[in-house]
Design an enzyme around this catalytic site. Structure first.
Site, PDB file in Angstrom:
ATOM      1  N   HIS A 150     -10.375  -5.197  -3.824  1.00 18.37           N
ATOM      2  CA  HIS A 150      -9.051  -5.302  -3.218  1.00 18.37           C
ATOM      3  C   HIS A 150      -9.198  -5.671  -1.751  1.00 18.37           C
ATOM      4  CE1 HIS A 150     -10.310  -1.095  -2.830  1.00 18.37           C
ATOM      5  NE2 HIS A 150      -9.505  -0.966  -1.782  1.00 18.37           N
ATOM      6  N   VAL A 205     -11.529   2.846  -4.143  1.00 19.13           N
ATOM      7  CA  VAL A 205     -11.174   2.455  -5.514  1.00 19.13           C
ATOM      8  C   VAL A 205     -12.169   1.384  -5.956  1.00 19.13           C
ATOM      9  CG1 VAL A 205      -9.388   1.488  -7.010  1.00 19.13           C
ATOM     10  CG2 VAL A 205      -8.737   2.953  -5.086  1.00 19.13           C
ATOM     11  N   HIS A 259      -7.157  -5.552   1.794  1.00 21.19           N
ATOM     12  CA  HIS A 259      -6.023  -5.024   2.553  1.00 21.19           C
ATOM     13  C   HIS A 259      -5.594  -6.140   3.503  1.00 21.19           C
ATOM     14  CE1 HIS A 259      -6.627  -0.643   1.693  1.00 21.19           C
ATOM     15  NE2 HIS A 259      -7.845  -1.087   1.412  1.00 21.19           N
ATOM     16  N   ASP A 316       0.849  -1.188   0.000  1.00 16.28           N
ATOM     17  CA  ASP A 316       0.000   0.000   0.000  1.00 16.28           C
ATOM     18  C   ASP A 316       0.889   1.244   0.000  1.00 16.28           C
ATOM     19  OD1 ASP A 316      -1.717   2.212   1.264  1.00 16.28           O
ATOM     20  OD2 ASP A 316      -3.187   0.617   1.012  1.00 16.28           O
ATOM     21  N   ILE A 317       0.510   2.266  -0.763  1.00 17.44           N
ATOM     22  CA  ILE A 317       1.345   3.475  -0.833  1.00 17.44           C
ATOM     23  C   ILE A 317       1.228   4.340   0.425  1.00 17.44           C
ATOM     24  CG2 ILE A 317       1.370   3.570  -3.355  1.00 17.44           C
ATOM     25  CD1 ILE A 317      -0.680   5.904  -3.110  1.00 17.44           C
ATOM     26  N   ASN A 339     -13.288  -3.046   1.738  1.00 18.70           N
ATOM     27  CA  ASN A 339     -14.331  -2.030   1.793  1.00 18.70           C
ATOM     28  C   ASN A 339     -15.175  -2.128   0.529  1.00 18.70           C
ATOM     29  OD1 ASN A 339     -13.104  -1.045   4.176  1.00 18.70           O
ATOM     30  ND2 ASN A 339     -11.686   0.149   2.955  1.00 18.70           N
TER      31      ASN A 339
END
Length: 130
Positions: free
Chosen positions: A110, A106, A112, A35-36, A97
Site C-alpha cells: 500500500h 499491514v 500512503h 485512511d481510517i 512501509n
C-alpha cells in the site's frame, strides 16, 4: 524466498467487501480509499487488488498491466485530491512501509498518498545525523 501472503489482512478483507472503506477511486487492478486514521488533511491509501506483500514482491511478480494500472491510479488519486502541482495543487508525498525496519503494519502493498498541508522535511533525525 518467496513472500507468503496473509489473506486475512485488513486490505484483503476490504477487497473482498468484508470491511467497508471510503472509496475514492477504483480501477481494474487497484483501489484507493481514505485512511481510517489520517495524519494530515488528505491521507489516502492506494492498494493493488492482487496478493502482493510489498513493493519488491509487486515489482517482481505483478503483470505489466497491474503495474501500469497501479502507477496510473496513484497519479489519478493525486489529481482527484487536487494535489498535483501541475494543476495548481501544492504537492503531496508518497510513502510505502516495507518489512520490520520499515514498520509495515499491514502485509499488503500500500502507498500512503498524503497532502493538504506543508509536510516538513522527511526523516529529519536521519538528515541531521549525516
Amino acid at each position: 524466498m518467496p513472500y507468503t501472503y496473509d489473506d486475512q489482512n485488513v486490505f484483503a478483507k476490504i477487497l473482498r467487501g468484508e470491511l467497508p472503506c471510503n472509496k475514492l477511486h477504483e480501477s481494474e487492478h487497484s483501489l484507493a480509499f481514505e485512511d481510517i486514521a489520517p495524519i494530515v488533511p488528505k491521507h489516502y491509501l492506494v492498494i493493488p487488488k492482487g496478493h502482493y506483500v510489498c513493493f519488491d514482491d509487486f515489482s517482481n511478480n505483478a503483470s505489466s498491466e497491474e503495474i501500469v494500472d497501479y502507477i496510473k491510479t496513484i497519479g489519478k488519486v493525486a489529481e482527484l485530491l487536487g494535489l498535483t502541482p501541475g494543476d495548481s495543487g501544492e504537492g503531496y508525498r508518497l510513502l510505502s512501509n516495507t518489512g520490520k525496519d520499515g514498520v509495515q503494519m499491514v502485509p499488503h502493498l500500500h502507498i500512503h498518498l498524503v497532502g493538504g498541508k506543508p509536510l516538513g522535511r522527511m526523516l529529519p533525525d536521519m538528515i541531521n545525523k549525516q
